[in-house]
Write an enzyme that holds these catalytic residues in place. Structure first.
Site, mmCIF file in Angstrom:
data_model
loop_
_atom_site.group_PDB
_atom_site.id
_atom_site.type_symbol
_atom_site.label_atom_id
_atom_site.label_comp_id
_atom_site.label_asym_id
_atom_site.label_seq_id
_atom_site.Cartn_x
_atom_site.Cartn_y
_atom_site.Cartn_z
ATOM 1 N N LYS A 10 0.846 -1.210 0.000
ATOM 2 C CA LYS A 10 0.000 0.000 0.000
ATOM 3 C C LYS A 10 0.868 1.242 0.000
ATOM 4 O O LYS A 10 2.028 1.221 0.410
ATOM 5 C CB LYS A 10 -0.929 0.037 1.218
ATOM 6 C CG LYS A 10 -0.238 0.025 2.596
ATOM 7 C CD LYS A 10 0.200 1.374 3.144
ATOM 8 C CE LYS A 10 0.903 1.253 4.490
ATOM 9 N NZ LYS A 10 1.666 2.428 4.912
ATOM 10 N N PRO A 95 9.178 -4.156 -0.020
ATOM 11 C CA PRO A 95 10.346 -3.845 0.813
ATOM 12 C C PRO A 95 10.069 -4.057 2.302
ATOM 13 O O PRO A 95 8.959 -3.800 2.770
ATOM 14 C CB PRO A 95 10.641 -2.375 0.509
ATOM 15 C CG PRO A 95 9.461 -1.842 -0.216
ATOM 16 C CD PRO A 95 8.749 -3.005 -0.832
ATOM 17 N N VAL A 96 11.094 -4.516 3.031
ATOM 18 C CA VAL A 96 10.971 -4.759 4.471
ATOM 19 C C VAL A 96 11.238 -3.446 5.214
ATOM 20 O O VAL A 96 12.149 -2.704 4.845
ATOM 21 C CB VAL A 96 11.983 -5.842 4.908
ATOM 22 C CG1 VAL A 96 11.957 -6.040 6.411
ATOM 23 C CG2 VAL A 96 11.674 -7.153 4.194
ATOM 24 N N MET A 100 5.441 0.324 3.403
ATOM 25 C CA MET A 100 4.476 -0.128 2.394
ATOM 26 C C MET A 100 3.635 -1.298 2.896
ATOM 27 O O MET A 100 2.995 -1.996 2.107
ATOM 28 C CB MET A 100 5.198 -0.494 1.092
ATOM 29 C CG MET A 100 5.896 0.696 0.461
ATOM 30 S SD MET A 100 6.436 0.347 -1.216
ATOM 31 C CE MET A 100 4.883 0.441 -2.114
ATOM 32 N N ALA A 101 3.633 -1.517 4.202
ATOM 33 C CA ALA A 101 2.799 -2.542 4.843
ATOM 34 C C ALA A 101 3.158 -3.958 4.413
ATOM 35 O O ALA A 101 2.286 -4.818 4.306
ATOM 36 C CB ALA A 101 1.301 -2.264 4.620
ATOM 37 N N GLY A 103 4.879 -6.282 6.148
ATOM 38 C CA GLY A 103 4.599 -7.203 7.252
ATOM 39 C C GLY A 103 3.097 -7.421 7.414
ATOM 40 O O GLY A 103 2.641 -8.545 7.655
ATOM 41 N N ALA A 105 0.922 -7.194 5.020
ATOM 42 C CA ALA A 105 0.495 -8.002 3.876
ATOM 43 C C ALA A 105 0.700 -9.486 4.177
ATOM 44 O O ALA A 105 -0.188 -10.319 3.940
ATOM 45 C CB ALA A 105 1.283 -7.597 2.624
ATOM 46 N N ASP A 137 -2.467 -1.704 10.172
ATOM 47 C CA ASP A 137 -2.576 -1.709 8.706
ATOM 48 C C ASP A 137 -3.059 -3.048 8.149
ATOM 49 O O ASP A 137 -3.271 -3.175 6.940
ATOM 50 C CB ASP A 137 -1.206 -1.421 8.066
ATOM 51 C CG ASP A 137 -0.774 0.036 8.212
ATOM 52 O OD1 ASP A 137 -1.606 0.862 8.620
ATOM 53 O OD2 ASP A 137 0.390 0.328 7.895
#
Ligand code: C5P
Length: 297
Positions: A10, A95-96, A100-101, A103, A105, A137
């Site tokens: 996201k 990306p960790v 961008m959420a 984890g 996801a 999230d």
């Protein structure tokens, strides 16, 4: 037998942040847009709970029970009184620690995958409940599309989107911890009167019209000053993308991934190339949104 679920990243097109609440969380007006950059979570029956991960960032992912995907399996198993005997494999492309959420996801993906594998037949409402317990999230990763998150971000109202938005994401050299960015927000705003966050009507109108120029003009992220304070080099990344033709630029969520809204896919490819040629980011990805949330493949 195994089940694979694909879950998108996201970007927050508006991240309005209020004052810290007594529980330490912050009230948000959080306009989420799911974009076509995905992790895939595969669950397979096993003797005991085990997590593995592949992909360029795999070495940064914890493989113990602190992993949000493992916690999702544990939460569902506990509710049903069954053993969480499952091997969870995460094919990681998001990306960790990037804002961008990723984890979240994996968490939503593991939950949907375990529900299908175990035939637990949880309702959408129960799945959303478990998601909200596991992270602010996570419910959005389940539903995808576009939504306004209020409360600590977990209470979702779907948003109408009248078109496709084209983005470039620039990945940074290191990660940022979300709690650390919120703490920096608290430090920077100490003594200020912080208004309750509210969704921006012009941003919602831009989304519903599919108007990239209007959306670019309305992009805001109240965590951006905190992310830039902890990671000053991001300012140069934002400037490079803006100079290369992006309509609007911002830090994604708590960062440090930076997001560049472009008028079309061709411009996005050019902006990505310019960013890669600069020494202001590690790598780039282009992705469009909105896209659906967690989907069984
Ligand atoms: O909900 P989640 O576990 O993803 O949040 C991670 C951290 O981010 C929290 O522990 C908190 O420090 C911060 N946070 C916050 N306000 C929110 C969401 C997250 O302060 N609305």
């Amino acid at each position: 037998m195994s089940v694979t679920v694909r879950v998108p990243a996201k970007v927050n097109v508006q991240l309005g942040v209020g004052a810290a609440r007594p529980d330490g969380f912050h009230d948000l007006a959080n306009a989420f847009l799911a974009v076509g950059l995905y992790d895939e979570v595969t669950v397979t029956p096993a003797d005991e709970l085990r997590v593995t991960c592949s992909g360029p960032d795999a070495d940064k992912v914890p493989l113990d029970r602190t992993n949000l995907a493992a916690r999702a399996a544990l939460a569902l198993a506990e509710r049903r009184g069954i053993e969480p005997s499952v091997h969870i494999h995460i094919a990681k492309d998001i990306p960790v620690a990037g804002g961008m959420a990723g984890g979240s996801a994996d968490c939503a993906g593991a939950l949907v995958a375990c529900d299908a594998l175990w035939g637990t037949d949880a309702s959408r409402a129960e799945l959303l409940d478990i998601c909200a317990e596991l992270g602010s999230d996570v419910p959005f990763s389940l539903v995808g599309g576009a939504a306004l998150g209020t409360g600590r971000g977990e209470k979702l109202t779907p948003l109408e989107v009248g078109g496709t938005f084209h983005w470039v994401f620039a990945m940074a050299g290191r990660g940022l911890s979300t709690p650390a960015v919120f703490r920096e927000f608290d430090r920077l705003t100490e003594g200020h009167d912080i208004p309750a966050p509210e969704a921006d009507p012009s941003l919602l109108a831009a989304l519903s019209k599919g108007d990239a120029e209007a959306l670019a003009a309305a992009l805001t992220n109240d965590l951006q000053p905190a992310a830039l304070s902890l990671y000053p080099e991001l300012a140069a990344t934002l400037e490079t993308g803006r100079g290369a033709g992006a309509l609007g630029v911002l830090v994604s969520g708590s960062g440090p991934t930076t997001a560049f809204l472009c008028p079309d896919a061709d411009t996005a490819a050019k902006v990505a190339q310019t960013l890669r040629d600069s020494d202001t980011c590690r790598t780039t990805r282009t992705a469009a949104g909105p896209v659906p949330g967690a989907t069984v493949l």
